[in-house]
Every structure is written in structure tokens, then in C-alpha cells.
Design an enzyme around this catalytic site. Structure first.
Site, PDB file in Angstrom:
ATOM      1  N   THR A 131       0.821  -1.211   0.000  1.00 16.12           N
ATOM      2  CA  THR A 131       0.000   0.000   0.000  1.00 16.12           C
ATOM      3  C   THR A 131       0.859   1.267   0.000  1.00 16.12           C
ATOM      4  O   THR A 131       2.003   1.250   0.466  1.00 16.12           O
ATOM      5  CB  THR A 131      -0.888   0.000   1.264  1.00 16.12           C
ATOM      6  OG1 THR A 131      -1.532   1.270   1.390  1.00 16.12           O
ATOM      7  CG2 THR A 131      -0.069  -0.227   2.536  1.00 16.12           C
ATOM      8  N   ASP A 132       0.258   2.363  -0.459  1.00 14.86           N
ATOM      9  CA  ASP A 132       0.966   3.656  -0.411  1.00 14.86           C
ATOM     10  C   ASP A 132       1.071   4.194   1.018  1.00 14.86           C
ATOM     11  O   ASP A 132       1.843   5.111   1.293  1.00 14.86           O
ATOM     12  CB  ASP A 132       0.282   4.691  -1.323  1.00 14.86           C
ATOM     13  CG  ASP A 132      -1.148   5.024  -0.931  1.00 14.86           C
ATOM     14  OD1 ASP A 132      -1.686   4.397   0.007  1.00 14.86           O
ATOM     15  OD2 ASP A 132      -1.745   5.911  -1.575  1.00 14.86           O
ATOM     16  N   GLU A 133       0.287   3.602   1.955  1.00 19.53           N
ATOM     17  CA  GLU A 133       0.283   4.137   3.327  1.00 19.53           C
ATOM     18  C   GLU A 133       1.626   3.957   4.023  1.00 19.53           C
ATOM     19  O   GLU A 133       1.896   4.610   5.028  1.00 19.53           O
ATOM     20  CB  GLU A 133      -0.831   3.491   4.154  1.00 19.53           C
ATOM     21  CG  GLU A 133      -2.195   3.770   3.573  1.00 19.53           C
ATOM     22  CD  GLU A 133      -3.338   3.596   4.562  1.00 19.53           C
ATOM     23  OE1 GLU A 133      -3.090   3.444   5.762  1.00 19.53           O
ATOM     24  OE2 GLU A 133      -4.496   3.614   4.087  1.00 19.53           O
ATOM     25  N   TYR A 156      -1.811  -0.473  11.018  1.00 20.56           N
ATOM     26  CA  TYR A 156      -1.957  -1.138   9.709  1.00 20.56           C
ATOM     27  C   TYR A 156      -0.756  -0.835   8.817  1.00 20.56           C
ATOM     28  O   TYR A 156      -0.097  -1.743   8.298  1.00 20.56           O
ATOM     29  CB  TYR A 156      -3.264  -0.688   9.025  1.00 20.56           C
ATOM     30  CG  TYR A 156      -3.287  -1.001   7.536  1.00 20.56           C
ATOM     31  CD1 TYR A 156      -3.360  -2.314   7.079  1.00 20.56           C
ATOM     32  CD2 TYR A 156      -3.217   0.022   6.577  1.00 20.56           C
ATOM     33  CE1 TYR A 156      -3.354  -2.613   5.708  1.00 20.56           C
ATOM     34  CE2 TYR A 156      -3.220  -0.259   5.214  1.00 20.56           C
ATOM     35  CZ  TYR A 156      -3.292  -1.573   4.791  1.00 20.56           C
ATOM     36  OH  TYR A 156      -3.284  -1.863   3.445  1.00 20.56           O
ATOM     37  N   LYS A 160       2.231  -3.271   7.288  1.00 19.13           N
ATOM     38  CA  LYS A 160       2.493  -3.440   5.850  1.00 19.13           C
ATOM     39  C   LYS A 160       3.953  -3.030   5.539  1.00 19.13           C
ATOM     40  O   LYS A 160       4.629  -3.680   4.748  1.00 19.13           O
ATOM     41  CB  LYS A 160       1.521  -2.608   5.004  1.00 19.13           C
ATOM     42  CG  LYS A 160       0.079  -3.091   5.024  1.00 19.13           C
ATOM     43  CD  LYS A 160      -0.129  -4.462   4.410  1.00 19.13           C
ATOM     44  CE  LYS A 160       0.057  -4.515   2.918  1.00 19.13           C
ATOM     45  NZ  LYS A 160      -0.323  -5.846   2.349  1.00 19.13           N
TER      46      LYS A 160
HETATM   47  P1  NAD Z   1      -9.676  -7.243   2.081  1.00 17.97           P
HETATM   48  O1  NAD Z   1      -9.685  -6.968   3.545  1.00 17.97           O
HETATM   49  O2  NAD Z   1     -10.883  -6.969   1.277  1.00 17.97           O
HETATM   50  O3  NAD Z   1      -9.288  -8.773   1.824  1.00 17.97           O
HETATM   51  C1  NAD Z   1      -8.286  -9.421   2.553  1.00 17.97           C
HETATM   52  C2  NAD Z   1      -8.436 -10.918   2.299  1.00 17.97           C
HETATM   53  O4  NAD Z   1      -7.387 -11.591   3.017  1.00 17.97           O
HETATM   54  C3  NAD Z   1      -9.754 -11.507   2.804  1.00 17.97           C
HETATM   55  O5  NAD Z   1     -10.303 -12.367   1.838  1.00 17.97           O
HETATM   56  C4  NAD Z   1      -9.356 -12.277   4.050  1.00 17.97           C
HETATM   57  O6  NAD Z   1     -10.182 -13.398   4.320  1.00 17.97           O
HETATM   58  C5  NAD Z   1      -7.935 -12.705   3.707  1.00 17.97           C
HETATM   59  N1  NAD Z   1      -7.121 -12.959   4.895  1.00 17.97           N
HETATM   60  C6  NAD Z   1      -6.986 -12.168   5.986  1.00 17.97           C
HETATM   61  N2  NAD Z   1      -6.173 -12.758   6.883  1.00 17.97           N
HETATM   62  C7  NAD Z   1      -5.773 -13.936   6.332  1.00 17.97           C
HETATM   63  C8  NAD Z   1      -4.908 -14.977   6.761  1.00 17.97           C
HETATM   64  N3  NAD Z   1      -4.303 -14.935   7.962  1.00 17.97           N
HETATM   65  N4  NAD Z   1      -4.713 -16.032   5.942  1.00 17.97           N
HETATM   66  C9  NAD Z   1      -5.329 -16.100   4.726  1.00 17.97           C
HETATM   67  N5  NAD Z   1      -6.169 -15.157   4.275  1.00 17.97           N
HETATM   68  C10 NAD Z   1      -6.375 -14.069   5.076  1.00 17.97           C
HETATM   69  O7  NAD Z   1      -8.414  -6.442   1.521  1.00 17.97           O
HETATM   70  P2  NAD Z   1      -8.222  -5.685   0.135  1.00 17.97           P
HETATM   71  O8  NAD Z   1      -8.726  -4.320   0.265  1.00 17.97           O
HETATM   72  O9  NAD Z   1      -8.681  -6.550  -0.956  1.00 17.97           O
HETATM   73  O10 NAD Z   1      -6.618  -5.610   0.111  1.00 17.97           O
HETATM   74  C11 NAD Z   1      -5.847  -6.665  -0.437  1.00 17.97           C
HETATM   75  C12 NAD Z   1      -4.379  -6.314  -0.308  1.00 17.97           C
HETATM   76  O11 NAD Z   1      -4.120  -5.112  -1.019  1.00 17.97           O
HETATM   77  C13 NAD Z   1      -3.912  -6.070   1.121  1.00 17.97           C
HETATM   78  O12 NAD Z   1      -2.624  -6.615   1.259  1.00 17.97           O
HETATM   79  C14 NAD Z   1      -3.886  -4.558   1.253  1.00 17.97           C
HETATM   80  O13 NAD Z   1      -2.914  -4.158   2.190  1.00 17.97           O
HETATM   81  C15 NAD Z   1      -3.508  -4.159  -0.151  1.00 17.97           C
HETATM   82  N6  NAD Z   1      -4.008  -2.831  -0.590  1.00 17.97           N
HETATM   83  C16 NAD Z   1      -5.320  -2.489  -0.454  1.00 17.97           C
HETATM   84  C17 NAD Z   1      -5.777  -1.271  -0.941  1.00 17.97           C
HETATM   85  C18 NAD Z   1      -7.230  -0.842  -0.839  1.00 17.97           C
HETATM   86  O14 NAD Z   1      -7.542   0.301  -1.152  1.00 17.97           O
HETATM   87  N7  NAD Z   1      -8.133  -1.693  -0.442  1.00 17.97           N
HETATM   88  C19 NAD Z   1      -4.868  -0.387  -1.537  1.00 17.97           C
HETATM   89  C20 NAD Z   1      -3.531  -0.763  -1.641  1.00 17.97           C
HETATM   90  C21 NAD Z   1      -3.113  -1.993  -1.179  1.00 17.97           C
HETATM   91  O1  DAU Z   2      -4.154   4.042   0.509  1.00 17.51           O
HETATM   92  C1  DAU Z   2      -4.370   2.667   0.418  1.00 17.51           C
HETATM   93  C2  DAU Z   2      -5.200   2.202   1.607  1.00 17.51           C
HETATM   94  O2  DAU Z   2      -6.507   2.710   1.405  1.00 17.51           O
HETATM   95  C3  DAU Z   2      -5.217   0.688   1.771  1.00 17.51           C
HETATM   96  O3  DAU Z   2      -3.929   0.225   2.043  1.00 17.51           O
HETATM   97  C4  DAU Z   2      -6.168   0.285   2.898  1.00 17.51           C
HETATM   98  O4  DAU Z   2      -6.260  -1.126   2.977  1.00 17.51           O
HETATM   99  C5  DAU Z   2      -7.537   0.865   2.602  1.00 17.51           C
HETATM  100  O5  DAU Z   2      -8.401   0.577   3.679  1.00 17.51           O
HETATM  101  C6  DAU Z   2      -7.457   2.378   2.395  1.00 17.51           C
HETATM  102  O6  DAU Z   2      -7.147   3.067   3.628  1.00 17.51           O
HETATM  103  P1  DAU Z   2      -7.901   4.423   4.058  1.00 17.51           P
HETATM  104  O7  DAU Z   2      -7.794   4.549   5.527  1.00 17.51           O
HETATM  105  O8  DAU Z   2      -7.446   5.560   3.227  1.00 17.51           O
HETATM  106  O9  DAU Z   2      -9.418   4.048   3.584  1.00 17.51           O
HETATM  107  P2  DAU Z   2     -10.839   4.240   4.290  1.00 17.51           P
HETATM  108  O10 DAU Z   2     -11.857   3.858   3.290  1.00 17.51           O
HETATM  109  O11 DAU Z   2     -10.894   3.598   5.631  1.00 17.51           O
HETATM  110  O12 DAU Z   2     -10.904   5.812   4.515  1.00 17.51           O
HETATM  111  C7  DAU Z   2     -10.783   6.720   3.434  1.00 17.51           C
HETATM  112  C8  DAU Z   2     -10.848   8.129   4.010  1.00 17.51           C
HETATM  113  O13 DAU Z   2     -12.182   8.365   4.503  1.00 17.51           O
HETATM  114  C9  DAU Z   2      -9.922   8.352   5.186  1.00 17.51           C
HETATM  115  O14 DAU Z   2      -9.418   9.676   5.125  1.00 17.51           O
HETATM  116  C10 DAU Z   2     -10.814   8.202   6.400  1.00 17.51           C
HETATM  117  C11 DAU Z   2     -12.164   8.691   5.908  1.00 17.51           C
HETATM  118  N1  DAU Z   2     -13.341   8.019   6.529  1.00 17.51           N
HETATM  119  C12 DAU Z   2     -13.391   6.664   6.502  1.00 17.51           C
HETATM  120  C13 DAU Z   2     -14.464   5.998   7.079  1.00 17.51           C
HETATM  121  C14 DAU Z   2     -14.513   4.480   7.077  1.00 17.51           C
HETATM  122  C15 DAU Z   2     -14.363   8.789   7.072  1.00 17.51           C
HETATM  123  O15 DAU Z   2     -14.334  10.030   7.055  1.00 17.51           O
HETATM  124  N2  DAU Z   2     -15.424   8.125   7.633  1.00 17.51           N
HETATM  125  C16 DAU Z   2     -15.520   6.760   7.680  1.00 17.51           C
HETATM  126  O16 DAU Z   2     -16.512   6.220   8.247  1.00 17.51           O
END
Ligand code: NAD
Ligand code: DAU
Length: 350
Positions: A131-133, A156, A160
Site C-alpha cells: 500500500t501507499d500508506e 496497519y 504493511k
Molecule cells: P480485504 O480486507 O478486502 O481482503 C483481505 C483478504 O485476506 C480476505 O479475503 C481475508 O479473508 C484474507 N485474509 C486475511 N487474513 C488472512 C490470513 N491470515 N490467511 C489467509 N487469508 C487471510 O483487503 P483488500 O482491500 O482486498 O486488500 C488486499 C491487499 O491489497 C492487502 O494486502 C492490502 O494491504 C492491499 N491494498 C489495499 C488497498 C485498498 O484500497 N483496499 C490499496 C492498496 C493496497
Molecule cells: O491508501 C491505500 C489504503 O486505502 C489501503 O492500504 C487500505 O487497505 C484501505 O483501507 C485504504 O485506507 P484508508 O484509511 O485511506 O481508507 P478508508 O476507506 O478507511 O478511509 C478513506 C478516508 O475516509 C480516510 O481519510 C478516512 C475517511 N473516513 C473513513 C471511514 C470508514 C471517514 O471520514 N469516515 C468513515 O466512516
């Protein structure tokens, strides 16, 4: 012919990637290994679950013995590792499970790959999805580059960042063929409604308060999830070993502005006066350690491997809203039961 182990393939991004690879490469065997936590959902993969080149295994990435036996049984030659605890708010309440899955789970996979591939790394790849975080938070200007120093702020992002360091350490120490990508915020179908976009679409539909953290001034860079899956496909096939690639949409939005676009889009589809649901906006206590701004520079990926986002944001958000409205059953299945308890616990002041 490839035997690819995808971890976390029942989650949001993982399910889009599994679908893409299963359909696009009938000669690859796709083995989806997922623990099916609250975020994993096999209903995300109904359309491909019976394809001959697809196999699902329910397992925990932390279980080294099971992972090792999966490597042997399916002659795994590539890993695309997405399994993780992924929600920042949950990491603030329960950092241990983030360290366990994201750090120890990644280490368990790396060890299994090193052990099973036994220094015969020809044709092998361990691709870690990050992730970019990990780069921390930006001020009003600038972008994250692949060379930006790590500066994670939430449990988190710290977990990562740690997993990224382990992947690089395995490359540098043992010569494991690795690649890492760091992506910005994804949105689209099948995202669990704890994340901003699906949570707010669901709440607008149900006339529930929209909990905006702080003043809503935090900025995120949004990418349609299918574009992320396409980028992973390209990086998987074309990346230079040991490299890192940033993935992002050059699509920054202040939360409050994005929320207003969502409101107008949902209102339009539901036949309400456009913008009328703005009265649901409720400012709540800010997230602890809330990063102000993320913005990815993905020029390296464009210049070296030719990837660009395919979808404009307005089109992506319309597609996304429409998908959630058309898939009420999918949403209902996951928002009944445990989700209600989650909501009460995390949004106590609502
Ligand atoms: P998600 O939470 O939707 O899915 C995570 C999946 O991992 C689920 O299916 C869960 O059952 C599985 N999992 C969790 N713990 C596990 C374990 N111990 N063993 C096996 N499986 C397990 O997550 P996502 O949003 O699809 O993110 C996927 C990946 O991409 C993550 O590594 C996250 O850090 C990265 N990522 C997410 C975003 C985003 O915006 N969602 C952005 C950048 C990177
Ligand atoms: O940048 C990549 C990341 O983006 C991924 O690595 C993470 O897995 C993914 O969850 C996401 O993280 P964020 O914290 O940016 O996403 P989230 O959807 O939780 O929140 C987006 C923005 O909205 C953040 O500034 C917090 C705000 N927010 C979020 C929630 C859930 C609110 O204001 N209210 C809310 O209820």
C-alpha cells in the site's frame, strides 16, 4: 503453464485479480488461498468458481506447515500475496492481529517459498501487494515515489511496511525473486462496507448518518479496482526482479468533495433530488493519527511497463454506485449479523 498461489483471493482486490487471471489465462492454474475472515467472501467469485483452472483452499497464511504442503501439492511456482488485515480503524483497536497476519503471515509465505524452491529460483516469483500508506502522509504538495522513505503512522501501515521490509530482505539475503507494488485507495464492486465508499453508499441508500472523520479535509488518491488488477497482471509478467512499482490514479479527492459526488450519484439513481442526502453528513471525532494526504506518482509503471488507469473517476463512481444498488443481496448478506456489532462498536457516537 504456471501454478500461481494467490493469497487473499476472496477479498476485495484479490477477487478481482483471481477473476482476471482465471479468465485471461486458461492455461494457468490459479490457487486461491484464503482464511475467509470477515472480509473474505466466496460470493465474490461465484462466476468463476467452477472453472477448471481455479481451485480454492481455506487456510491461514500464518500456518507454515499447511502453506508448505500447498506449495508441494500444487507445484507452486509463483505467489501473488494479497492476504492481509486491511482496515486502518480496526488496526487502531487491535494491532496484534495486524502484526500477526501482515507480518508473521508474510514471513511464513516467504519462508515456505524459499524452502520449497530450494535455491532453484528460475521461473519463480514472489509478488507482494502493498500500500501507499507505508510512505506516511504528504502536505499540500508532492507525490509518493518508489524512493520515498517509509514513514508509517497507523498499526496497519506499520505492519504493511514491516512486511515490505521482509520481502526485500529475502530478496537481498537469499536471492528470492521478489517484486512489490504499492497502490493507492481502491474502489469498486465487492468492497467490504467498512471502507469509505461502500459504507457511505449503503448508508445513503438507507438514510443513515454519514460519519465524516474530522473536517473531511483528508485527501486520498482513488483508483478503480479493475485497474489495480490489470496493473498487477502487467507487473507480474513484466517487472524487473527486486523492483518496486507505485500504482495510482493521479486522482486526488478531498473526502468531503468525494462524499458529495457519491451523494449526488446515489440520489440520481434513487430518483431523489440530487444532493438532498447531504443532510445525512455528520462530522464525527477524527481517526487517531489520521494521515492528511496520499498521492501516488505512478510514472515508473507507465514509462517502464506501459500501464495507465483506464477509467475516469466519474465513470468509475457511477459504475460502482450502480453495482451496489444492483447487488443488494450481496450487501445484505454481509451487513446482517456480525456487521451490526462492528458498526455499534466503531461508530459509538452515531
Ligand atoms: P480485504 O480486507 O478486502 O481482503 C483481505 C483478504 O485476506 C480476505 O479475503 C481475508 O479473508 C484474507 N485474509 C486475511 N487474513 C488472512 C490470513 N491470515 N490467511 C489467509 N487469508 C487471510 O483487503 P483488500 O482491500 O482486498 O486488500 C488486499 C491487499 O491489497 C492487502 O494486502 C492490502 O494491504 C492491499 N491494498 C489495499 C488497498 C485498498 O484500497 N483496499 C490499496 C492498496 C493496497
Ligand atoms: O491508501 C491505500 C489504503 O486505502 C489501503 O492500504 C487500505 O487497505 C484501505 O483501507 C485504504 O485506507 P484508508 O484509511 O485511506 O481508507 P478508508 O476507506 O478507511 O478511509 C478513506 C478516508 O475516509 C480516510 O481519510 C478516512 C475517511 N473516513 C473513513 C471511514 C470508514 C471517514 O471520514 N469516515 C468513515 O466512516
Amino acid at each position: 503453464m504456471k501454478n500461481i498461489l494467490i493469497t487473499g483471493g476472496a477479498g476485495f482486490i484479490g477477487s478481482h485479480l483471481v477473476r482476471l487471471l482465471v479468465n485471461k489465462y486458461p492455461n494457468y492454474n490459479i490457487i486461491n488461498l484464503d482464511k475467509l475472515t470477515y472480509a473474505g467472501n466466496l460470493n465474490n467469485l461465484k462466476d468463476i468458481e467452477n472453472k477448471p483452472n481455479y481451485k480454492f483452499i481455506k487456510a491461514d497464511i500464518c500456518d507454515f506447515d499447511t502453506i508448505s504442503s500447498v506449495f508441494s501439492k500444487y507445484s507452486i511456482d509463483s505467489v501473488i500475496h494479497l492476504a492481509a488485515e486491511s482496515h486502518v480503524d480496526r488496526s487502531i483497536k487491535d494491532p496484534f492481529s495486524f502484526a500477526q497476519t501482515n507480518v508473521m503471515g508474510t514471513l511464513s509465505l516467504l519462508q515456505a517459498a524459499k524452502h520449497k524452491w530450494d535455491n532453484d529460483f528460475e521461473g519463480k516469483l514472489f509478488y507482494h501487494v502493498s500500500t501507499d500508506e507505508v510512505y506516511g502522509s504528504l502536505g499540500d504538495e508532492g507525490f509518493f515515489l518508489e524512493t520515498t522513505p517509509y514513514d508509517p503512522h497507523s498499526p496497519y501501515s506499520a505492519s504493511k511496511a514491516s512486511s515490505d521490509h521482509f520481502v526485500r530482505a529475502f530478496h537481498d539475503t537469499y536471492g528470492l525473486p521478489t517484486v512489490i507494488s504499492n497502490c493507492s485507495n481502491n474502489y469498486g464492486p465487492y468492497q467490504f462496507p467498512e471502507k469509505l465508499i461502500p459504507l457511505f453508499i449503503n448508508n445513503i441508500c438507507n438514510n443513515k448518518a454519514l460519519p465524516v472523520y474530522g473536517k473531511g479535509e483528508n485527501v486520498r488518491d482513488w483508483l478503480f479496482v479493475e485497474d489495480h488488477a490489470r496493473a498487477i497482471d502487467i507487473i507480474f509478467h513484466k517487472a524487473k526482479l527486486g523492483e518496486t512499482y507505485n500504482i495510482g490514479g493521479f486522482n486526488e479527492w478531498k473526502n468531503i468533495d468525494l462524499i458529495k459526488v457519491m451523494i449526488r450519484t446515489v440520489d440520481k439513481f434513487l430518483g431523489r433530488d440530487e444532493g438532498s442526502s447531504e443532510n445525512l453528513i455528520t462530522y464525527v471525532k477524527d481517526r487517531a493519527g489520521h494521515d492528511l494526504r496520499y498521492a501516488i506518482d505512478s510514472s515508473k509503471l507507465k514509462d517502464e511497463l506501459g500501464w495507465e488507469p483506464s477509467l475516469q473517476f466519474e465513470e468509475g463512481i457511477e459504475k460502482t454506485v450502480k453495482w451496489y444498488l444492483d447487488n443488494e443481496k450481496w450487501l445484505e448478506n454481509i451487513t446482517s449479523g456480525d456487521y451490526q456489532g462492528y458498526y455499534k462498536e466503531y461508530y459509538t457516537d452515531m
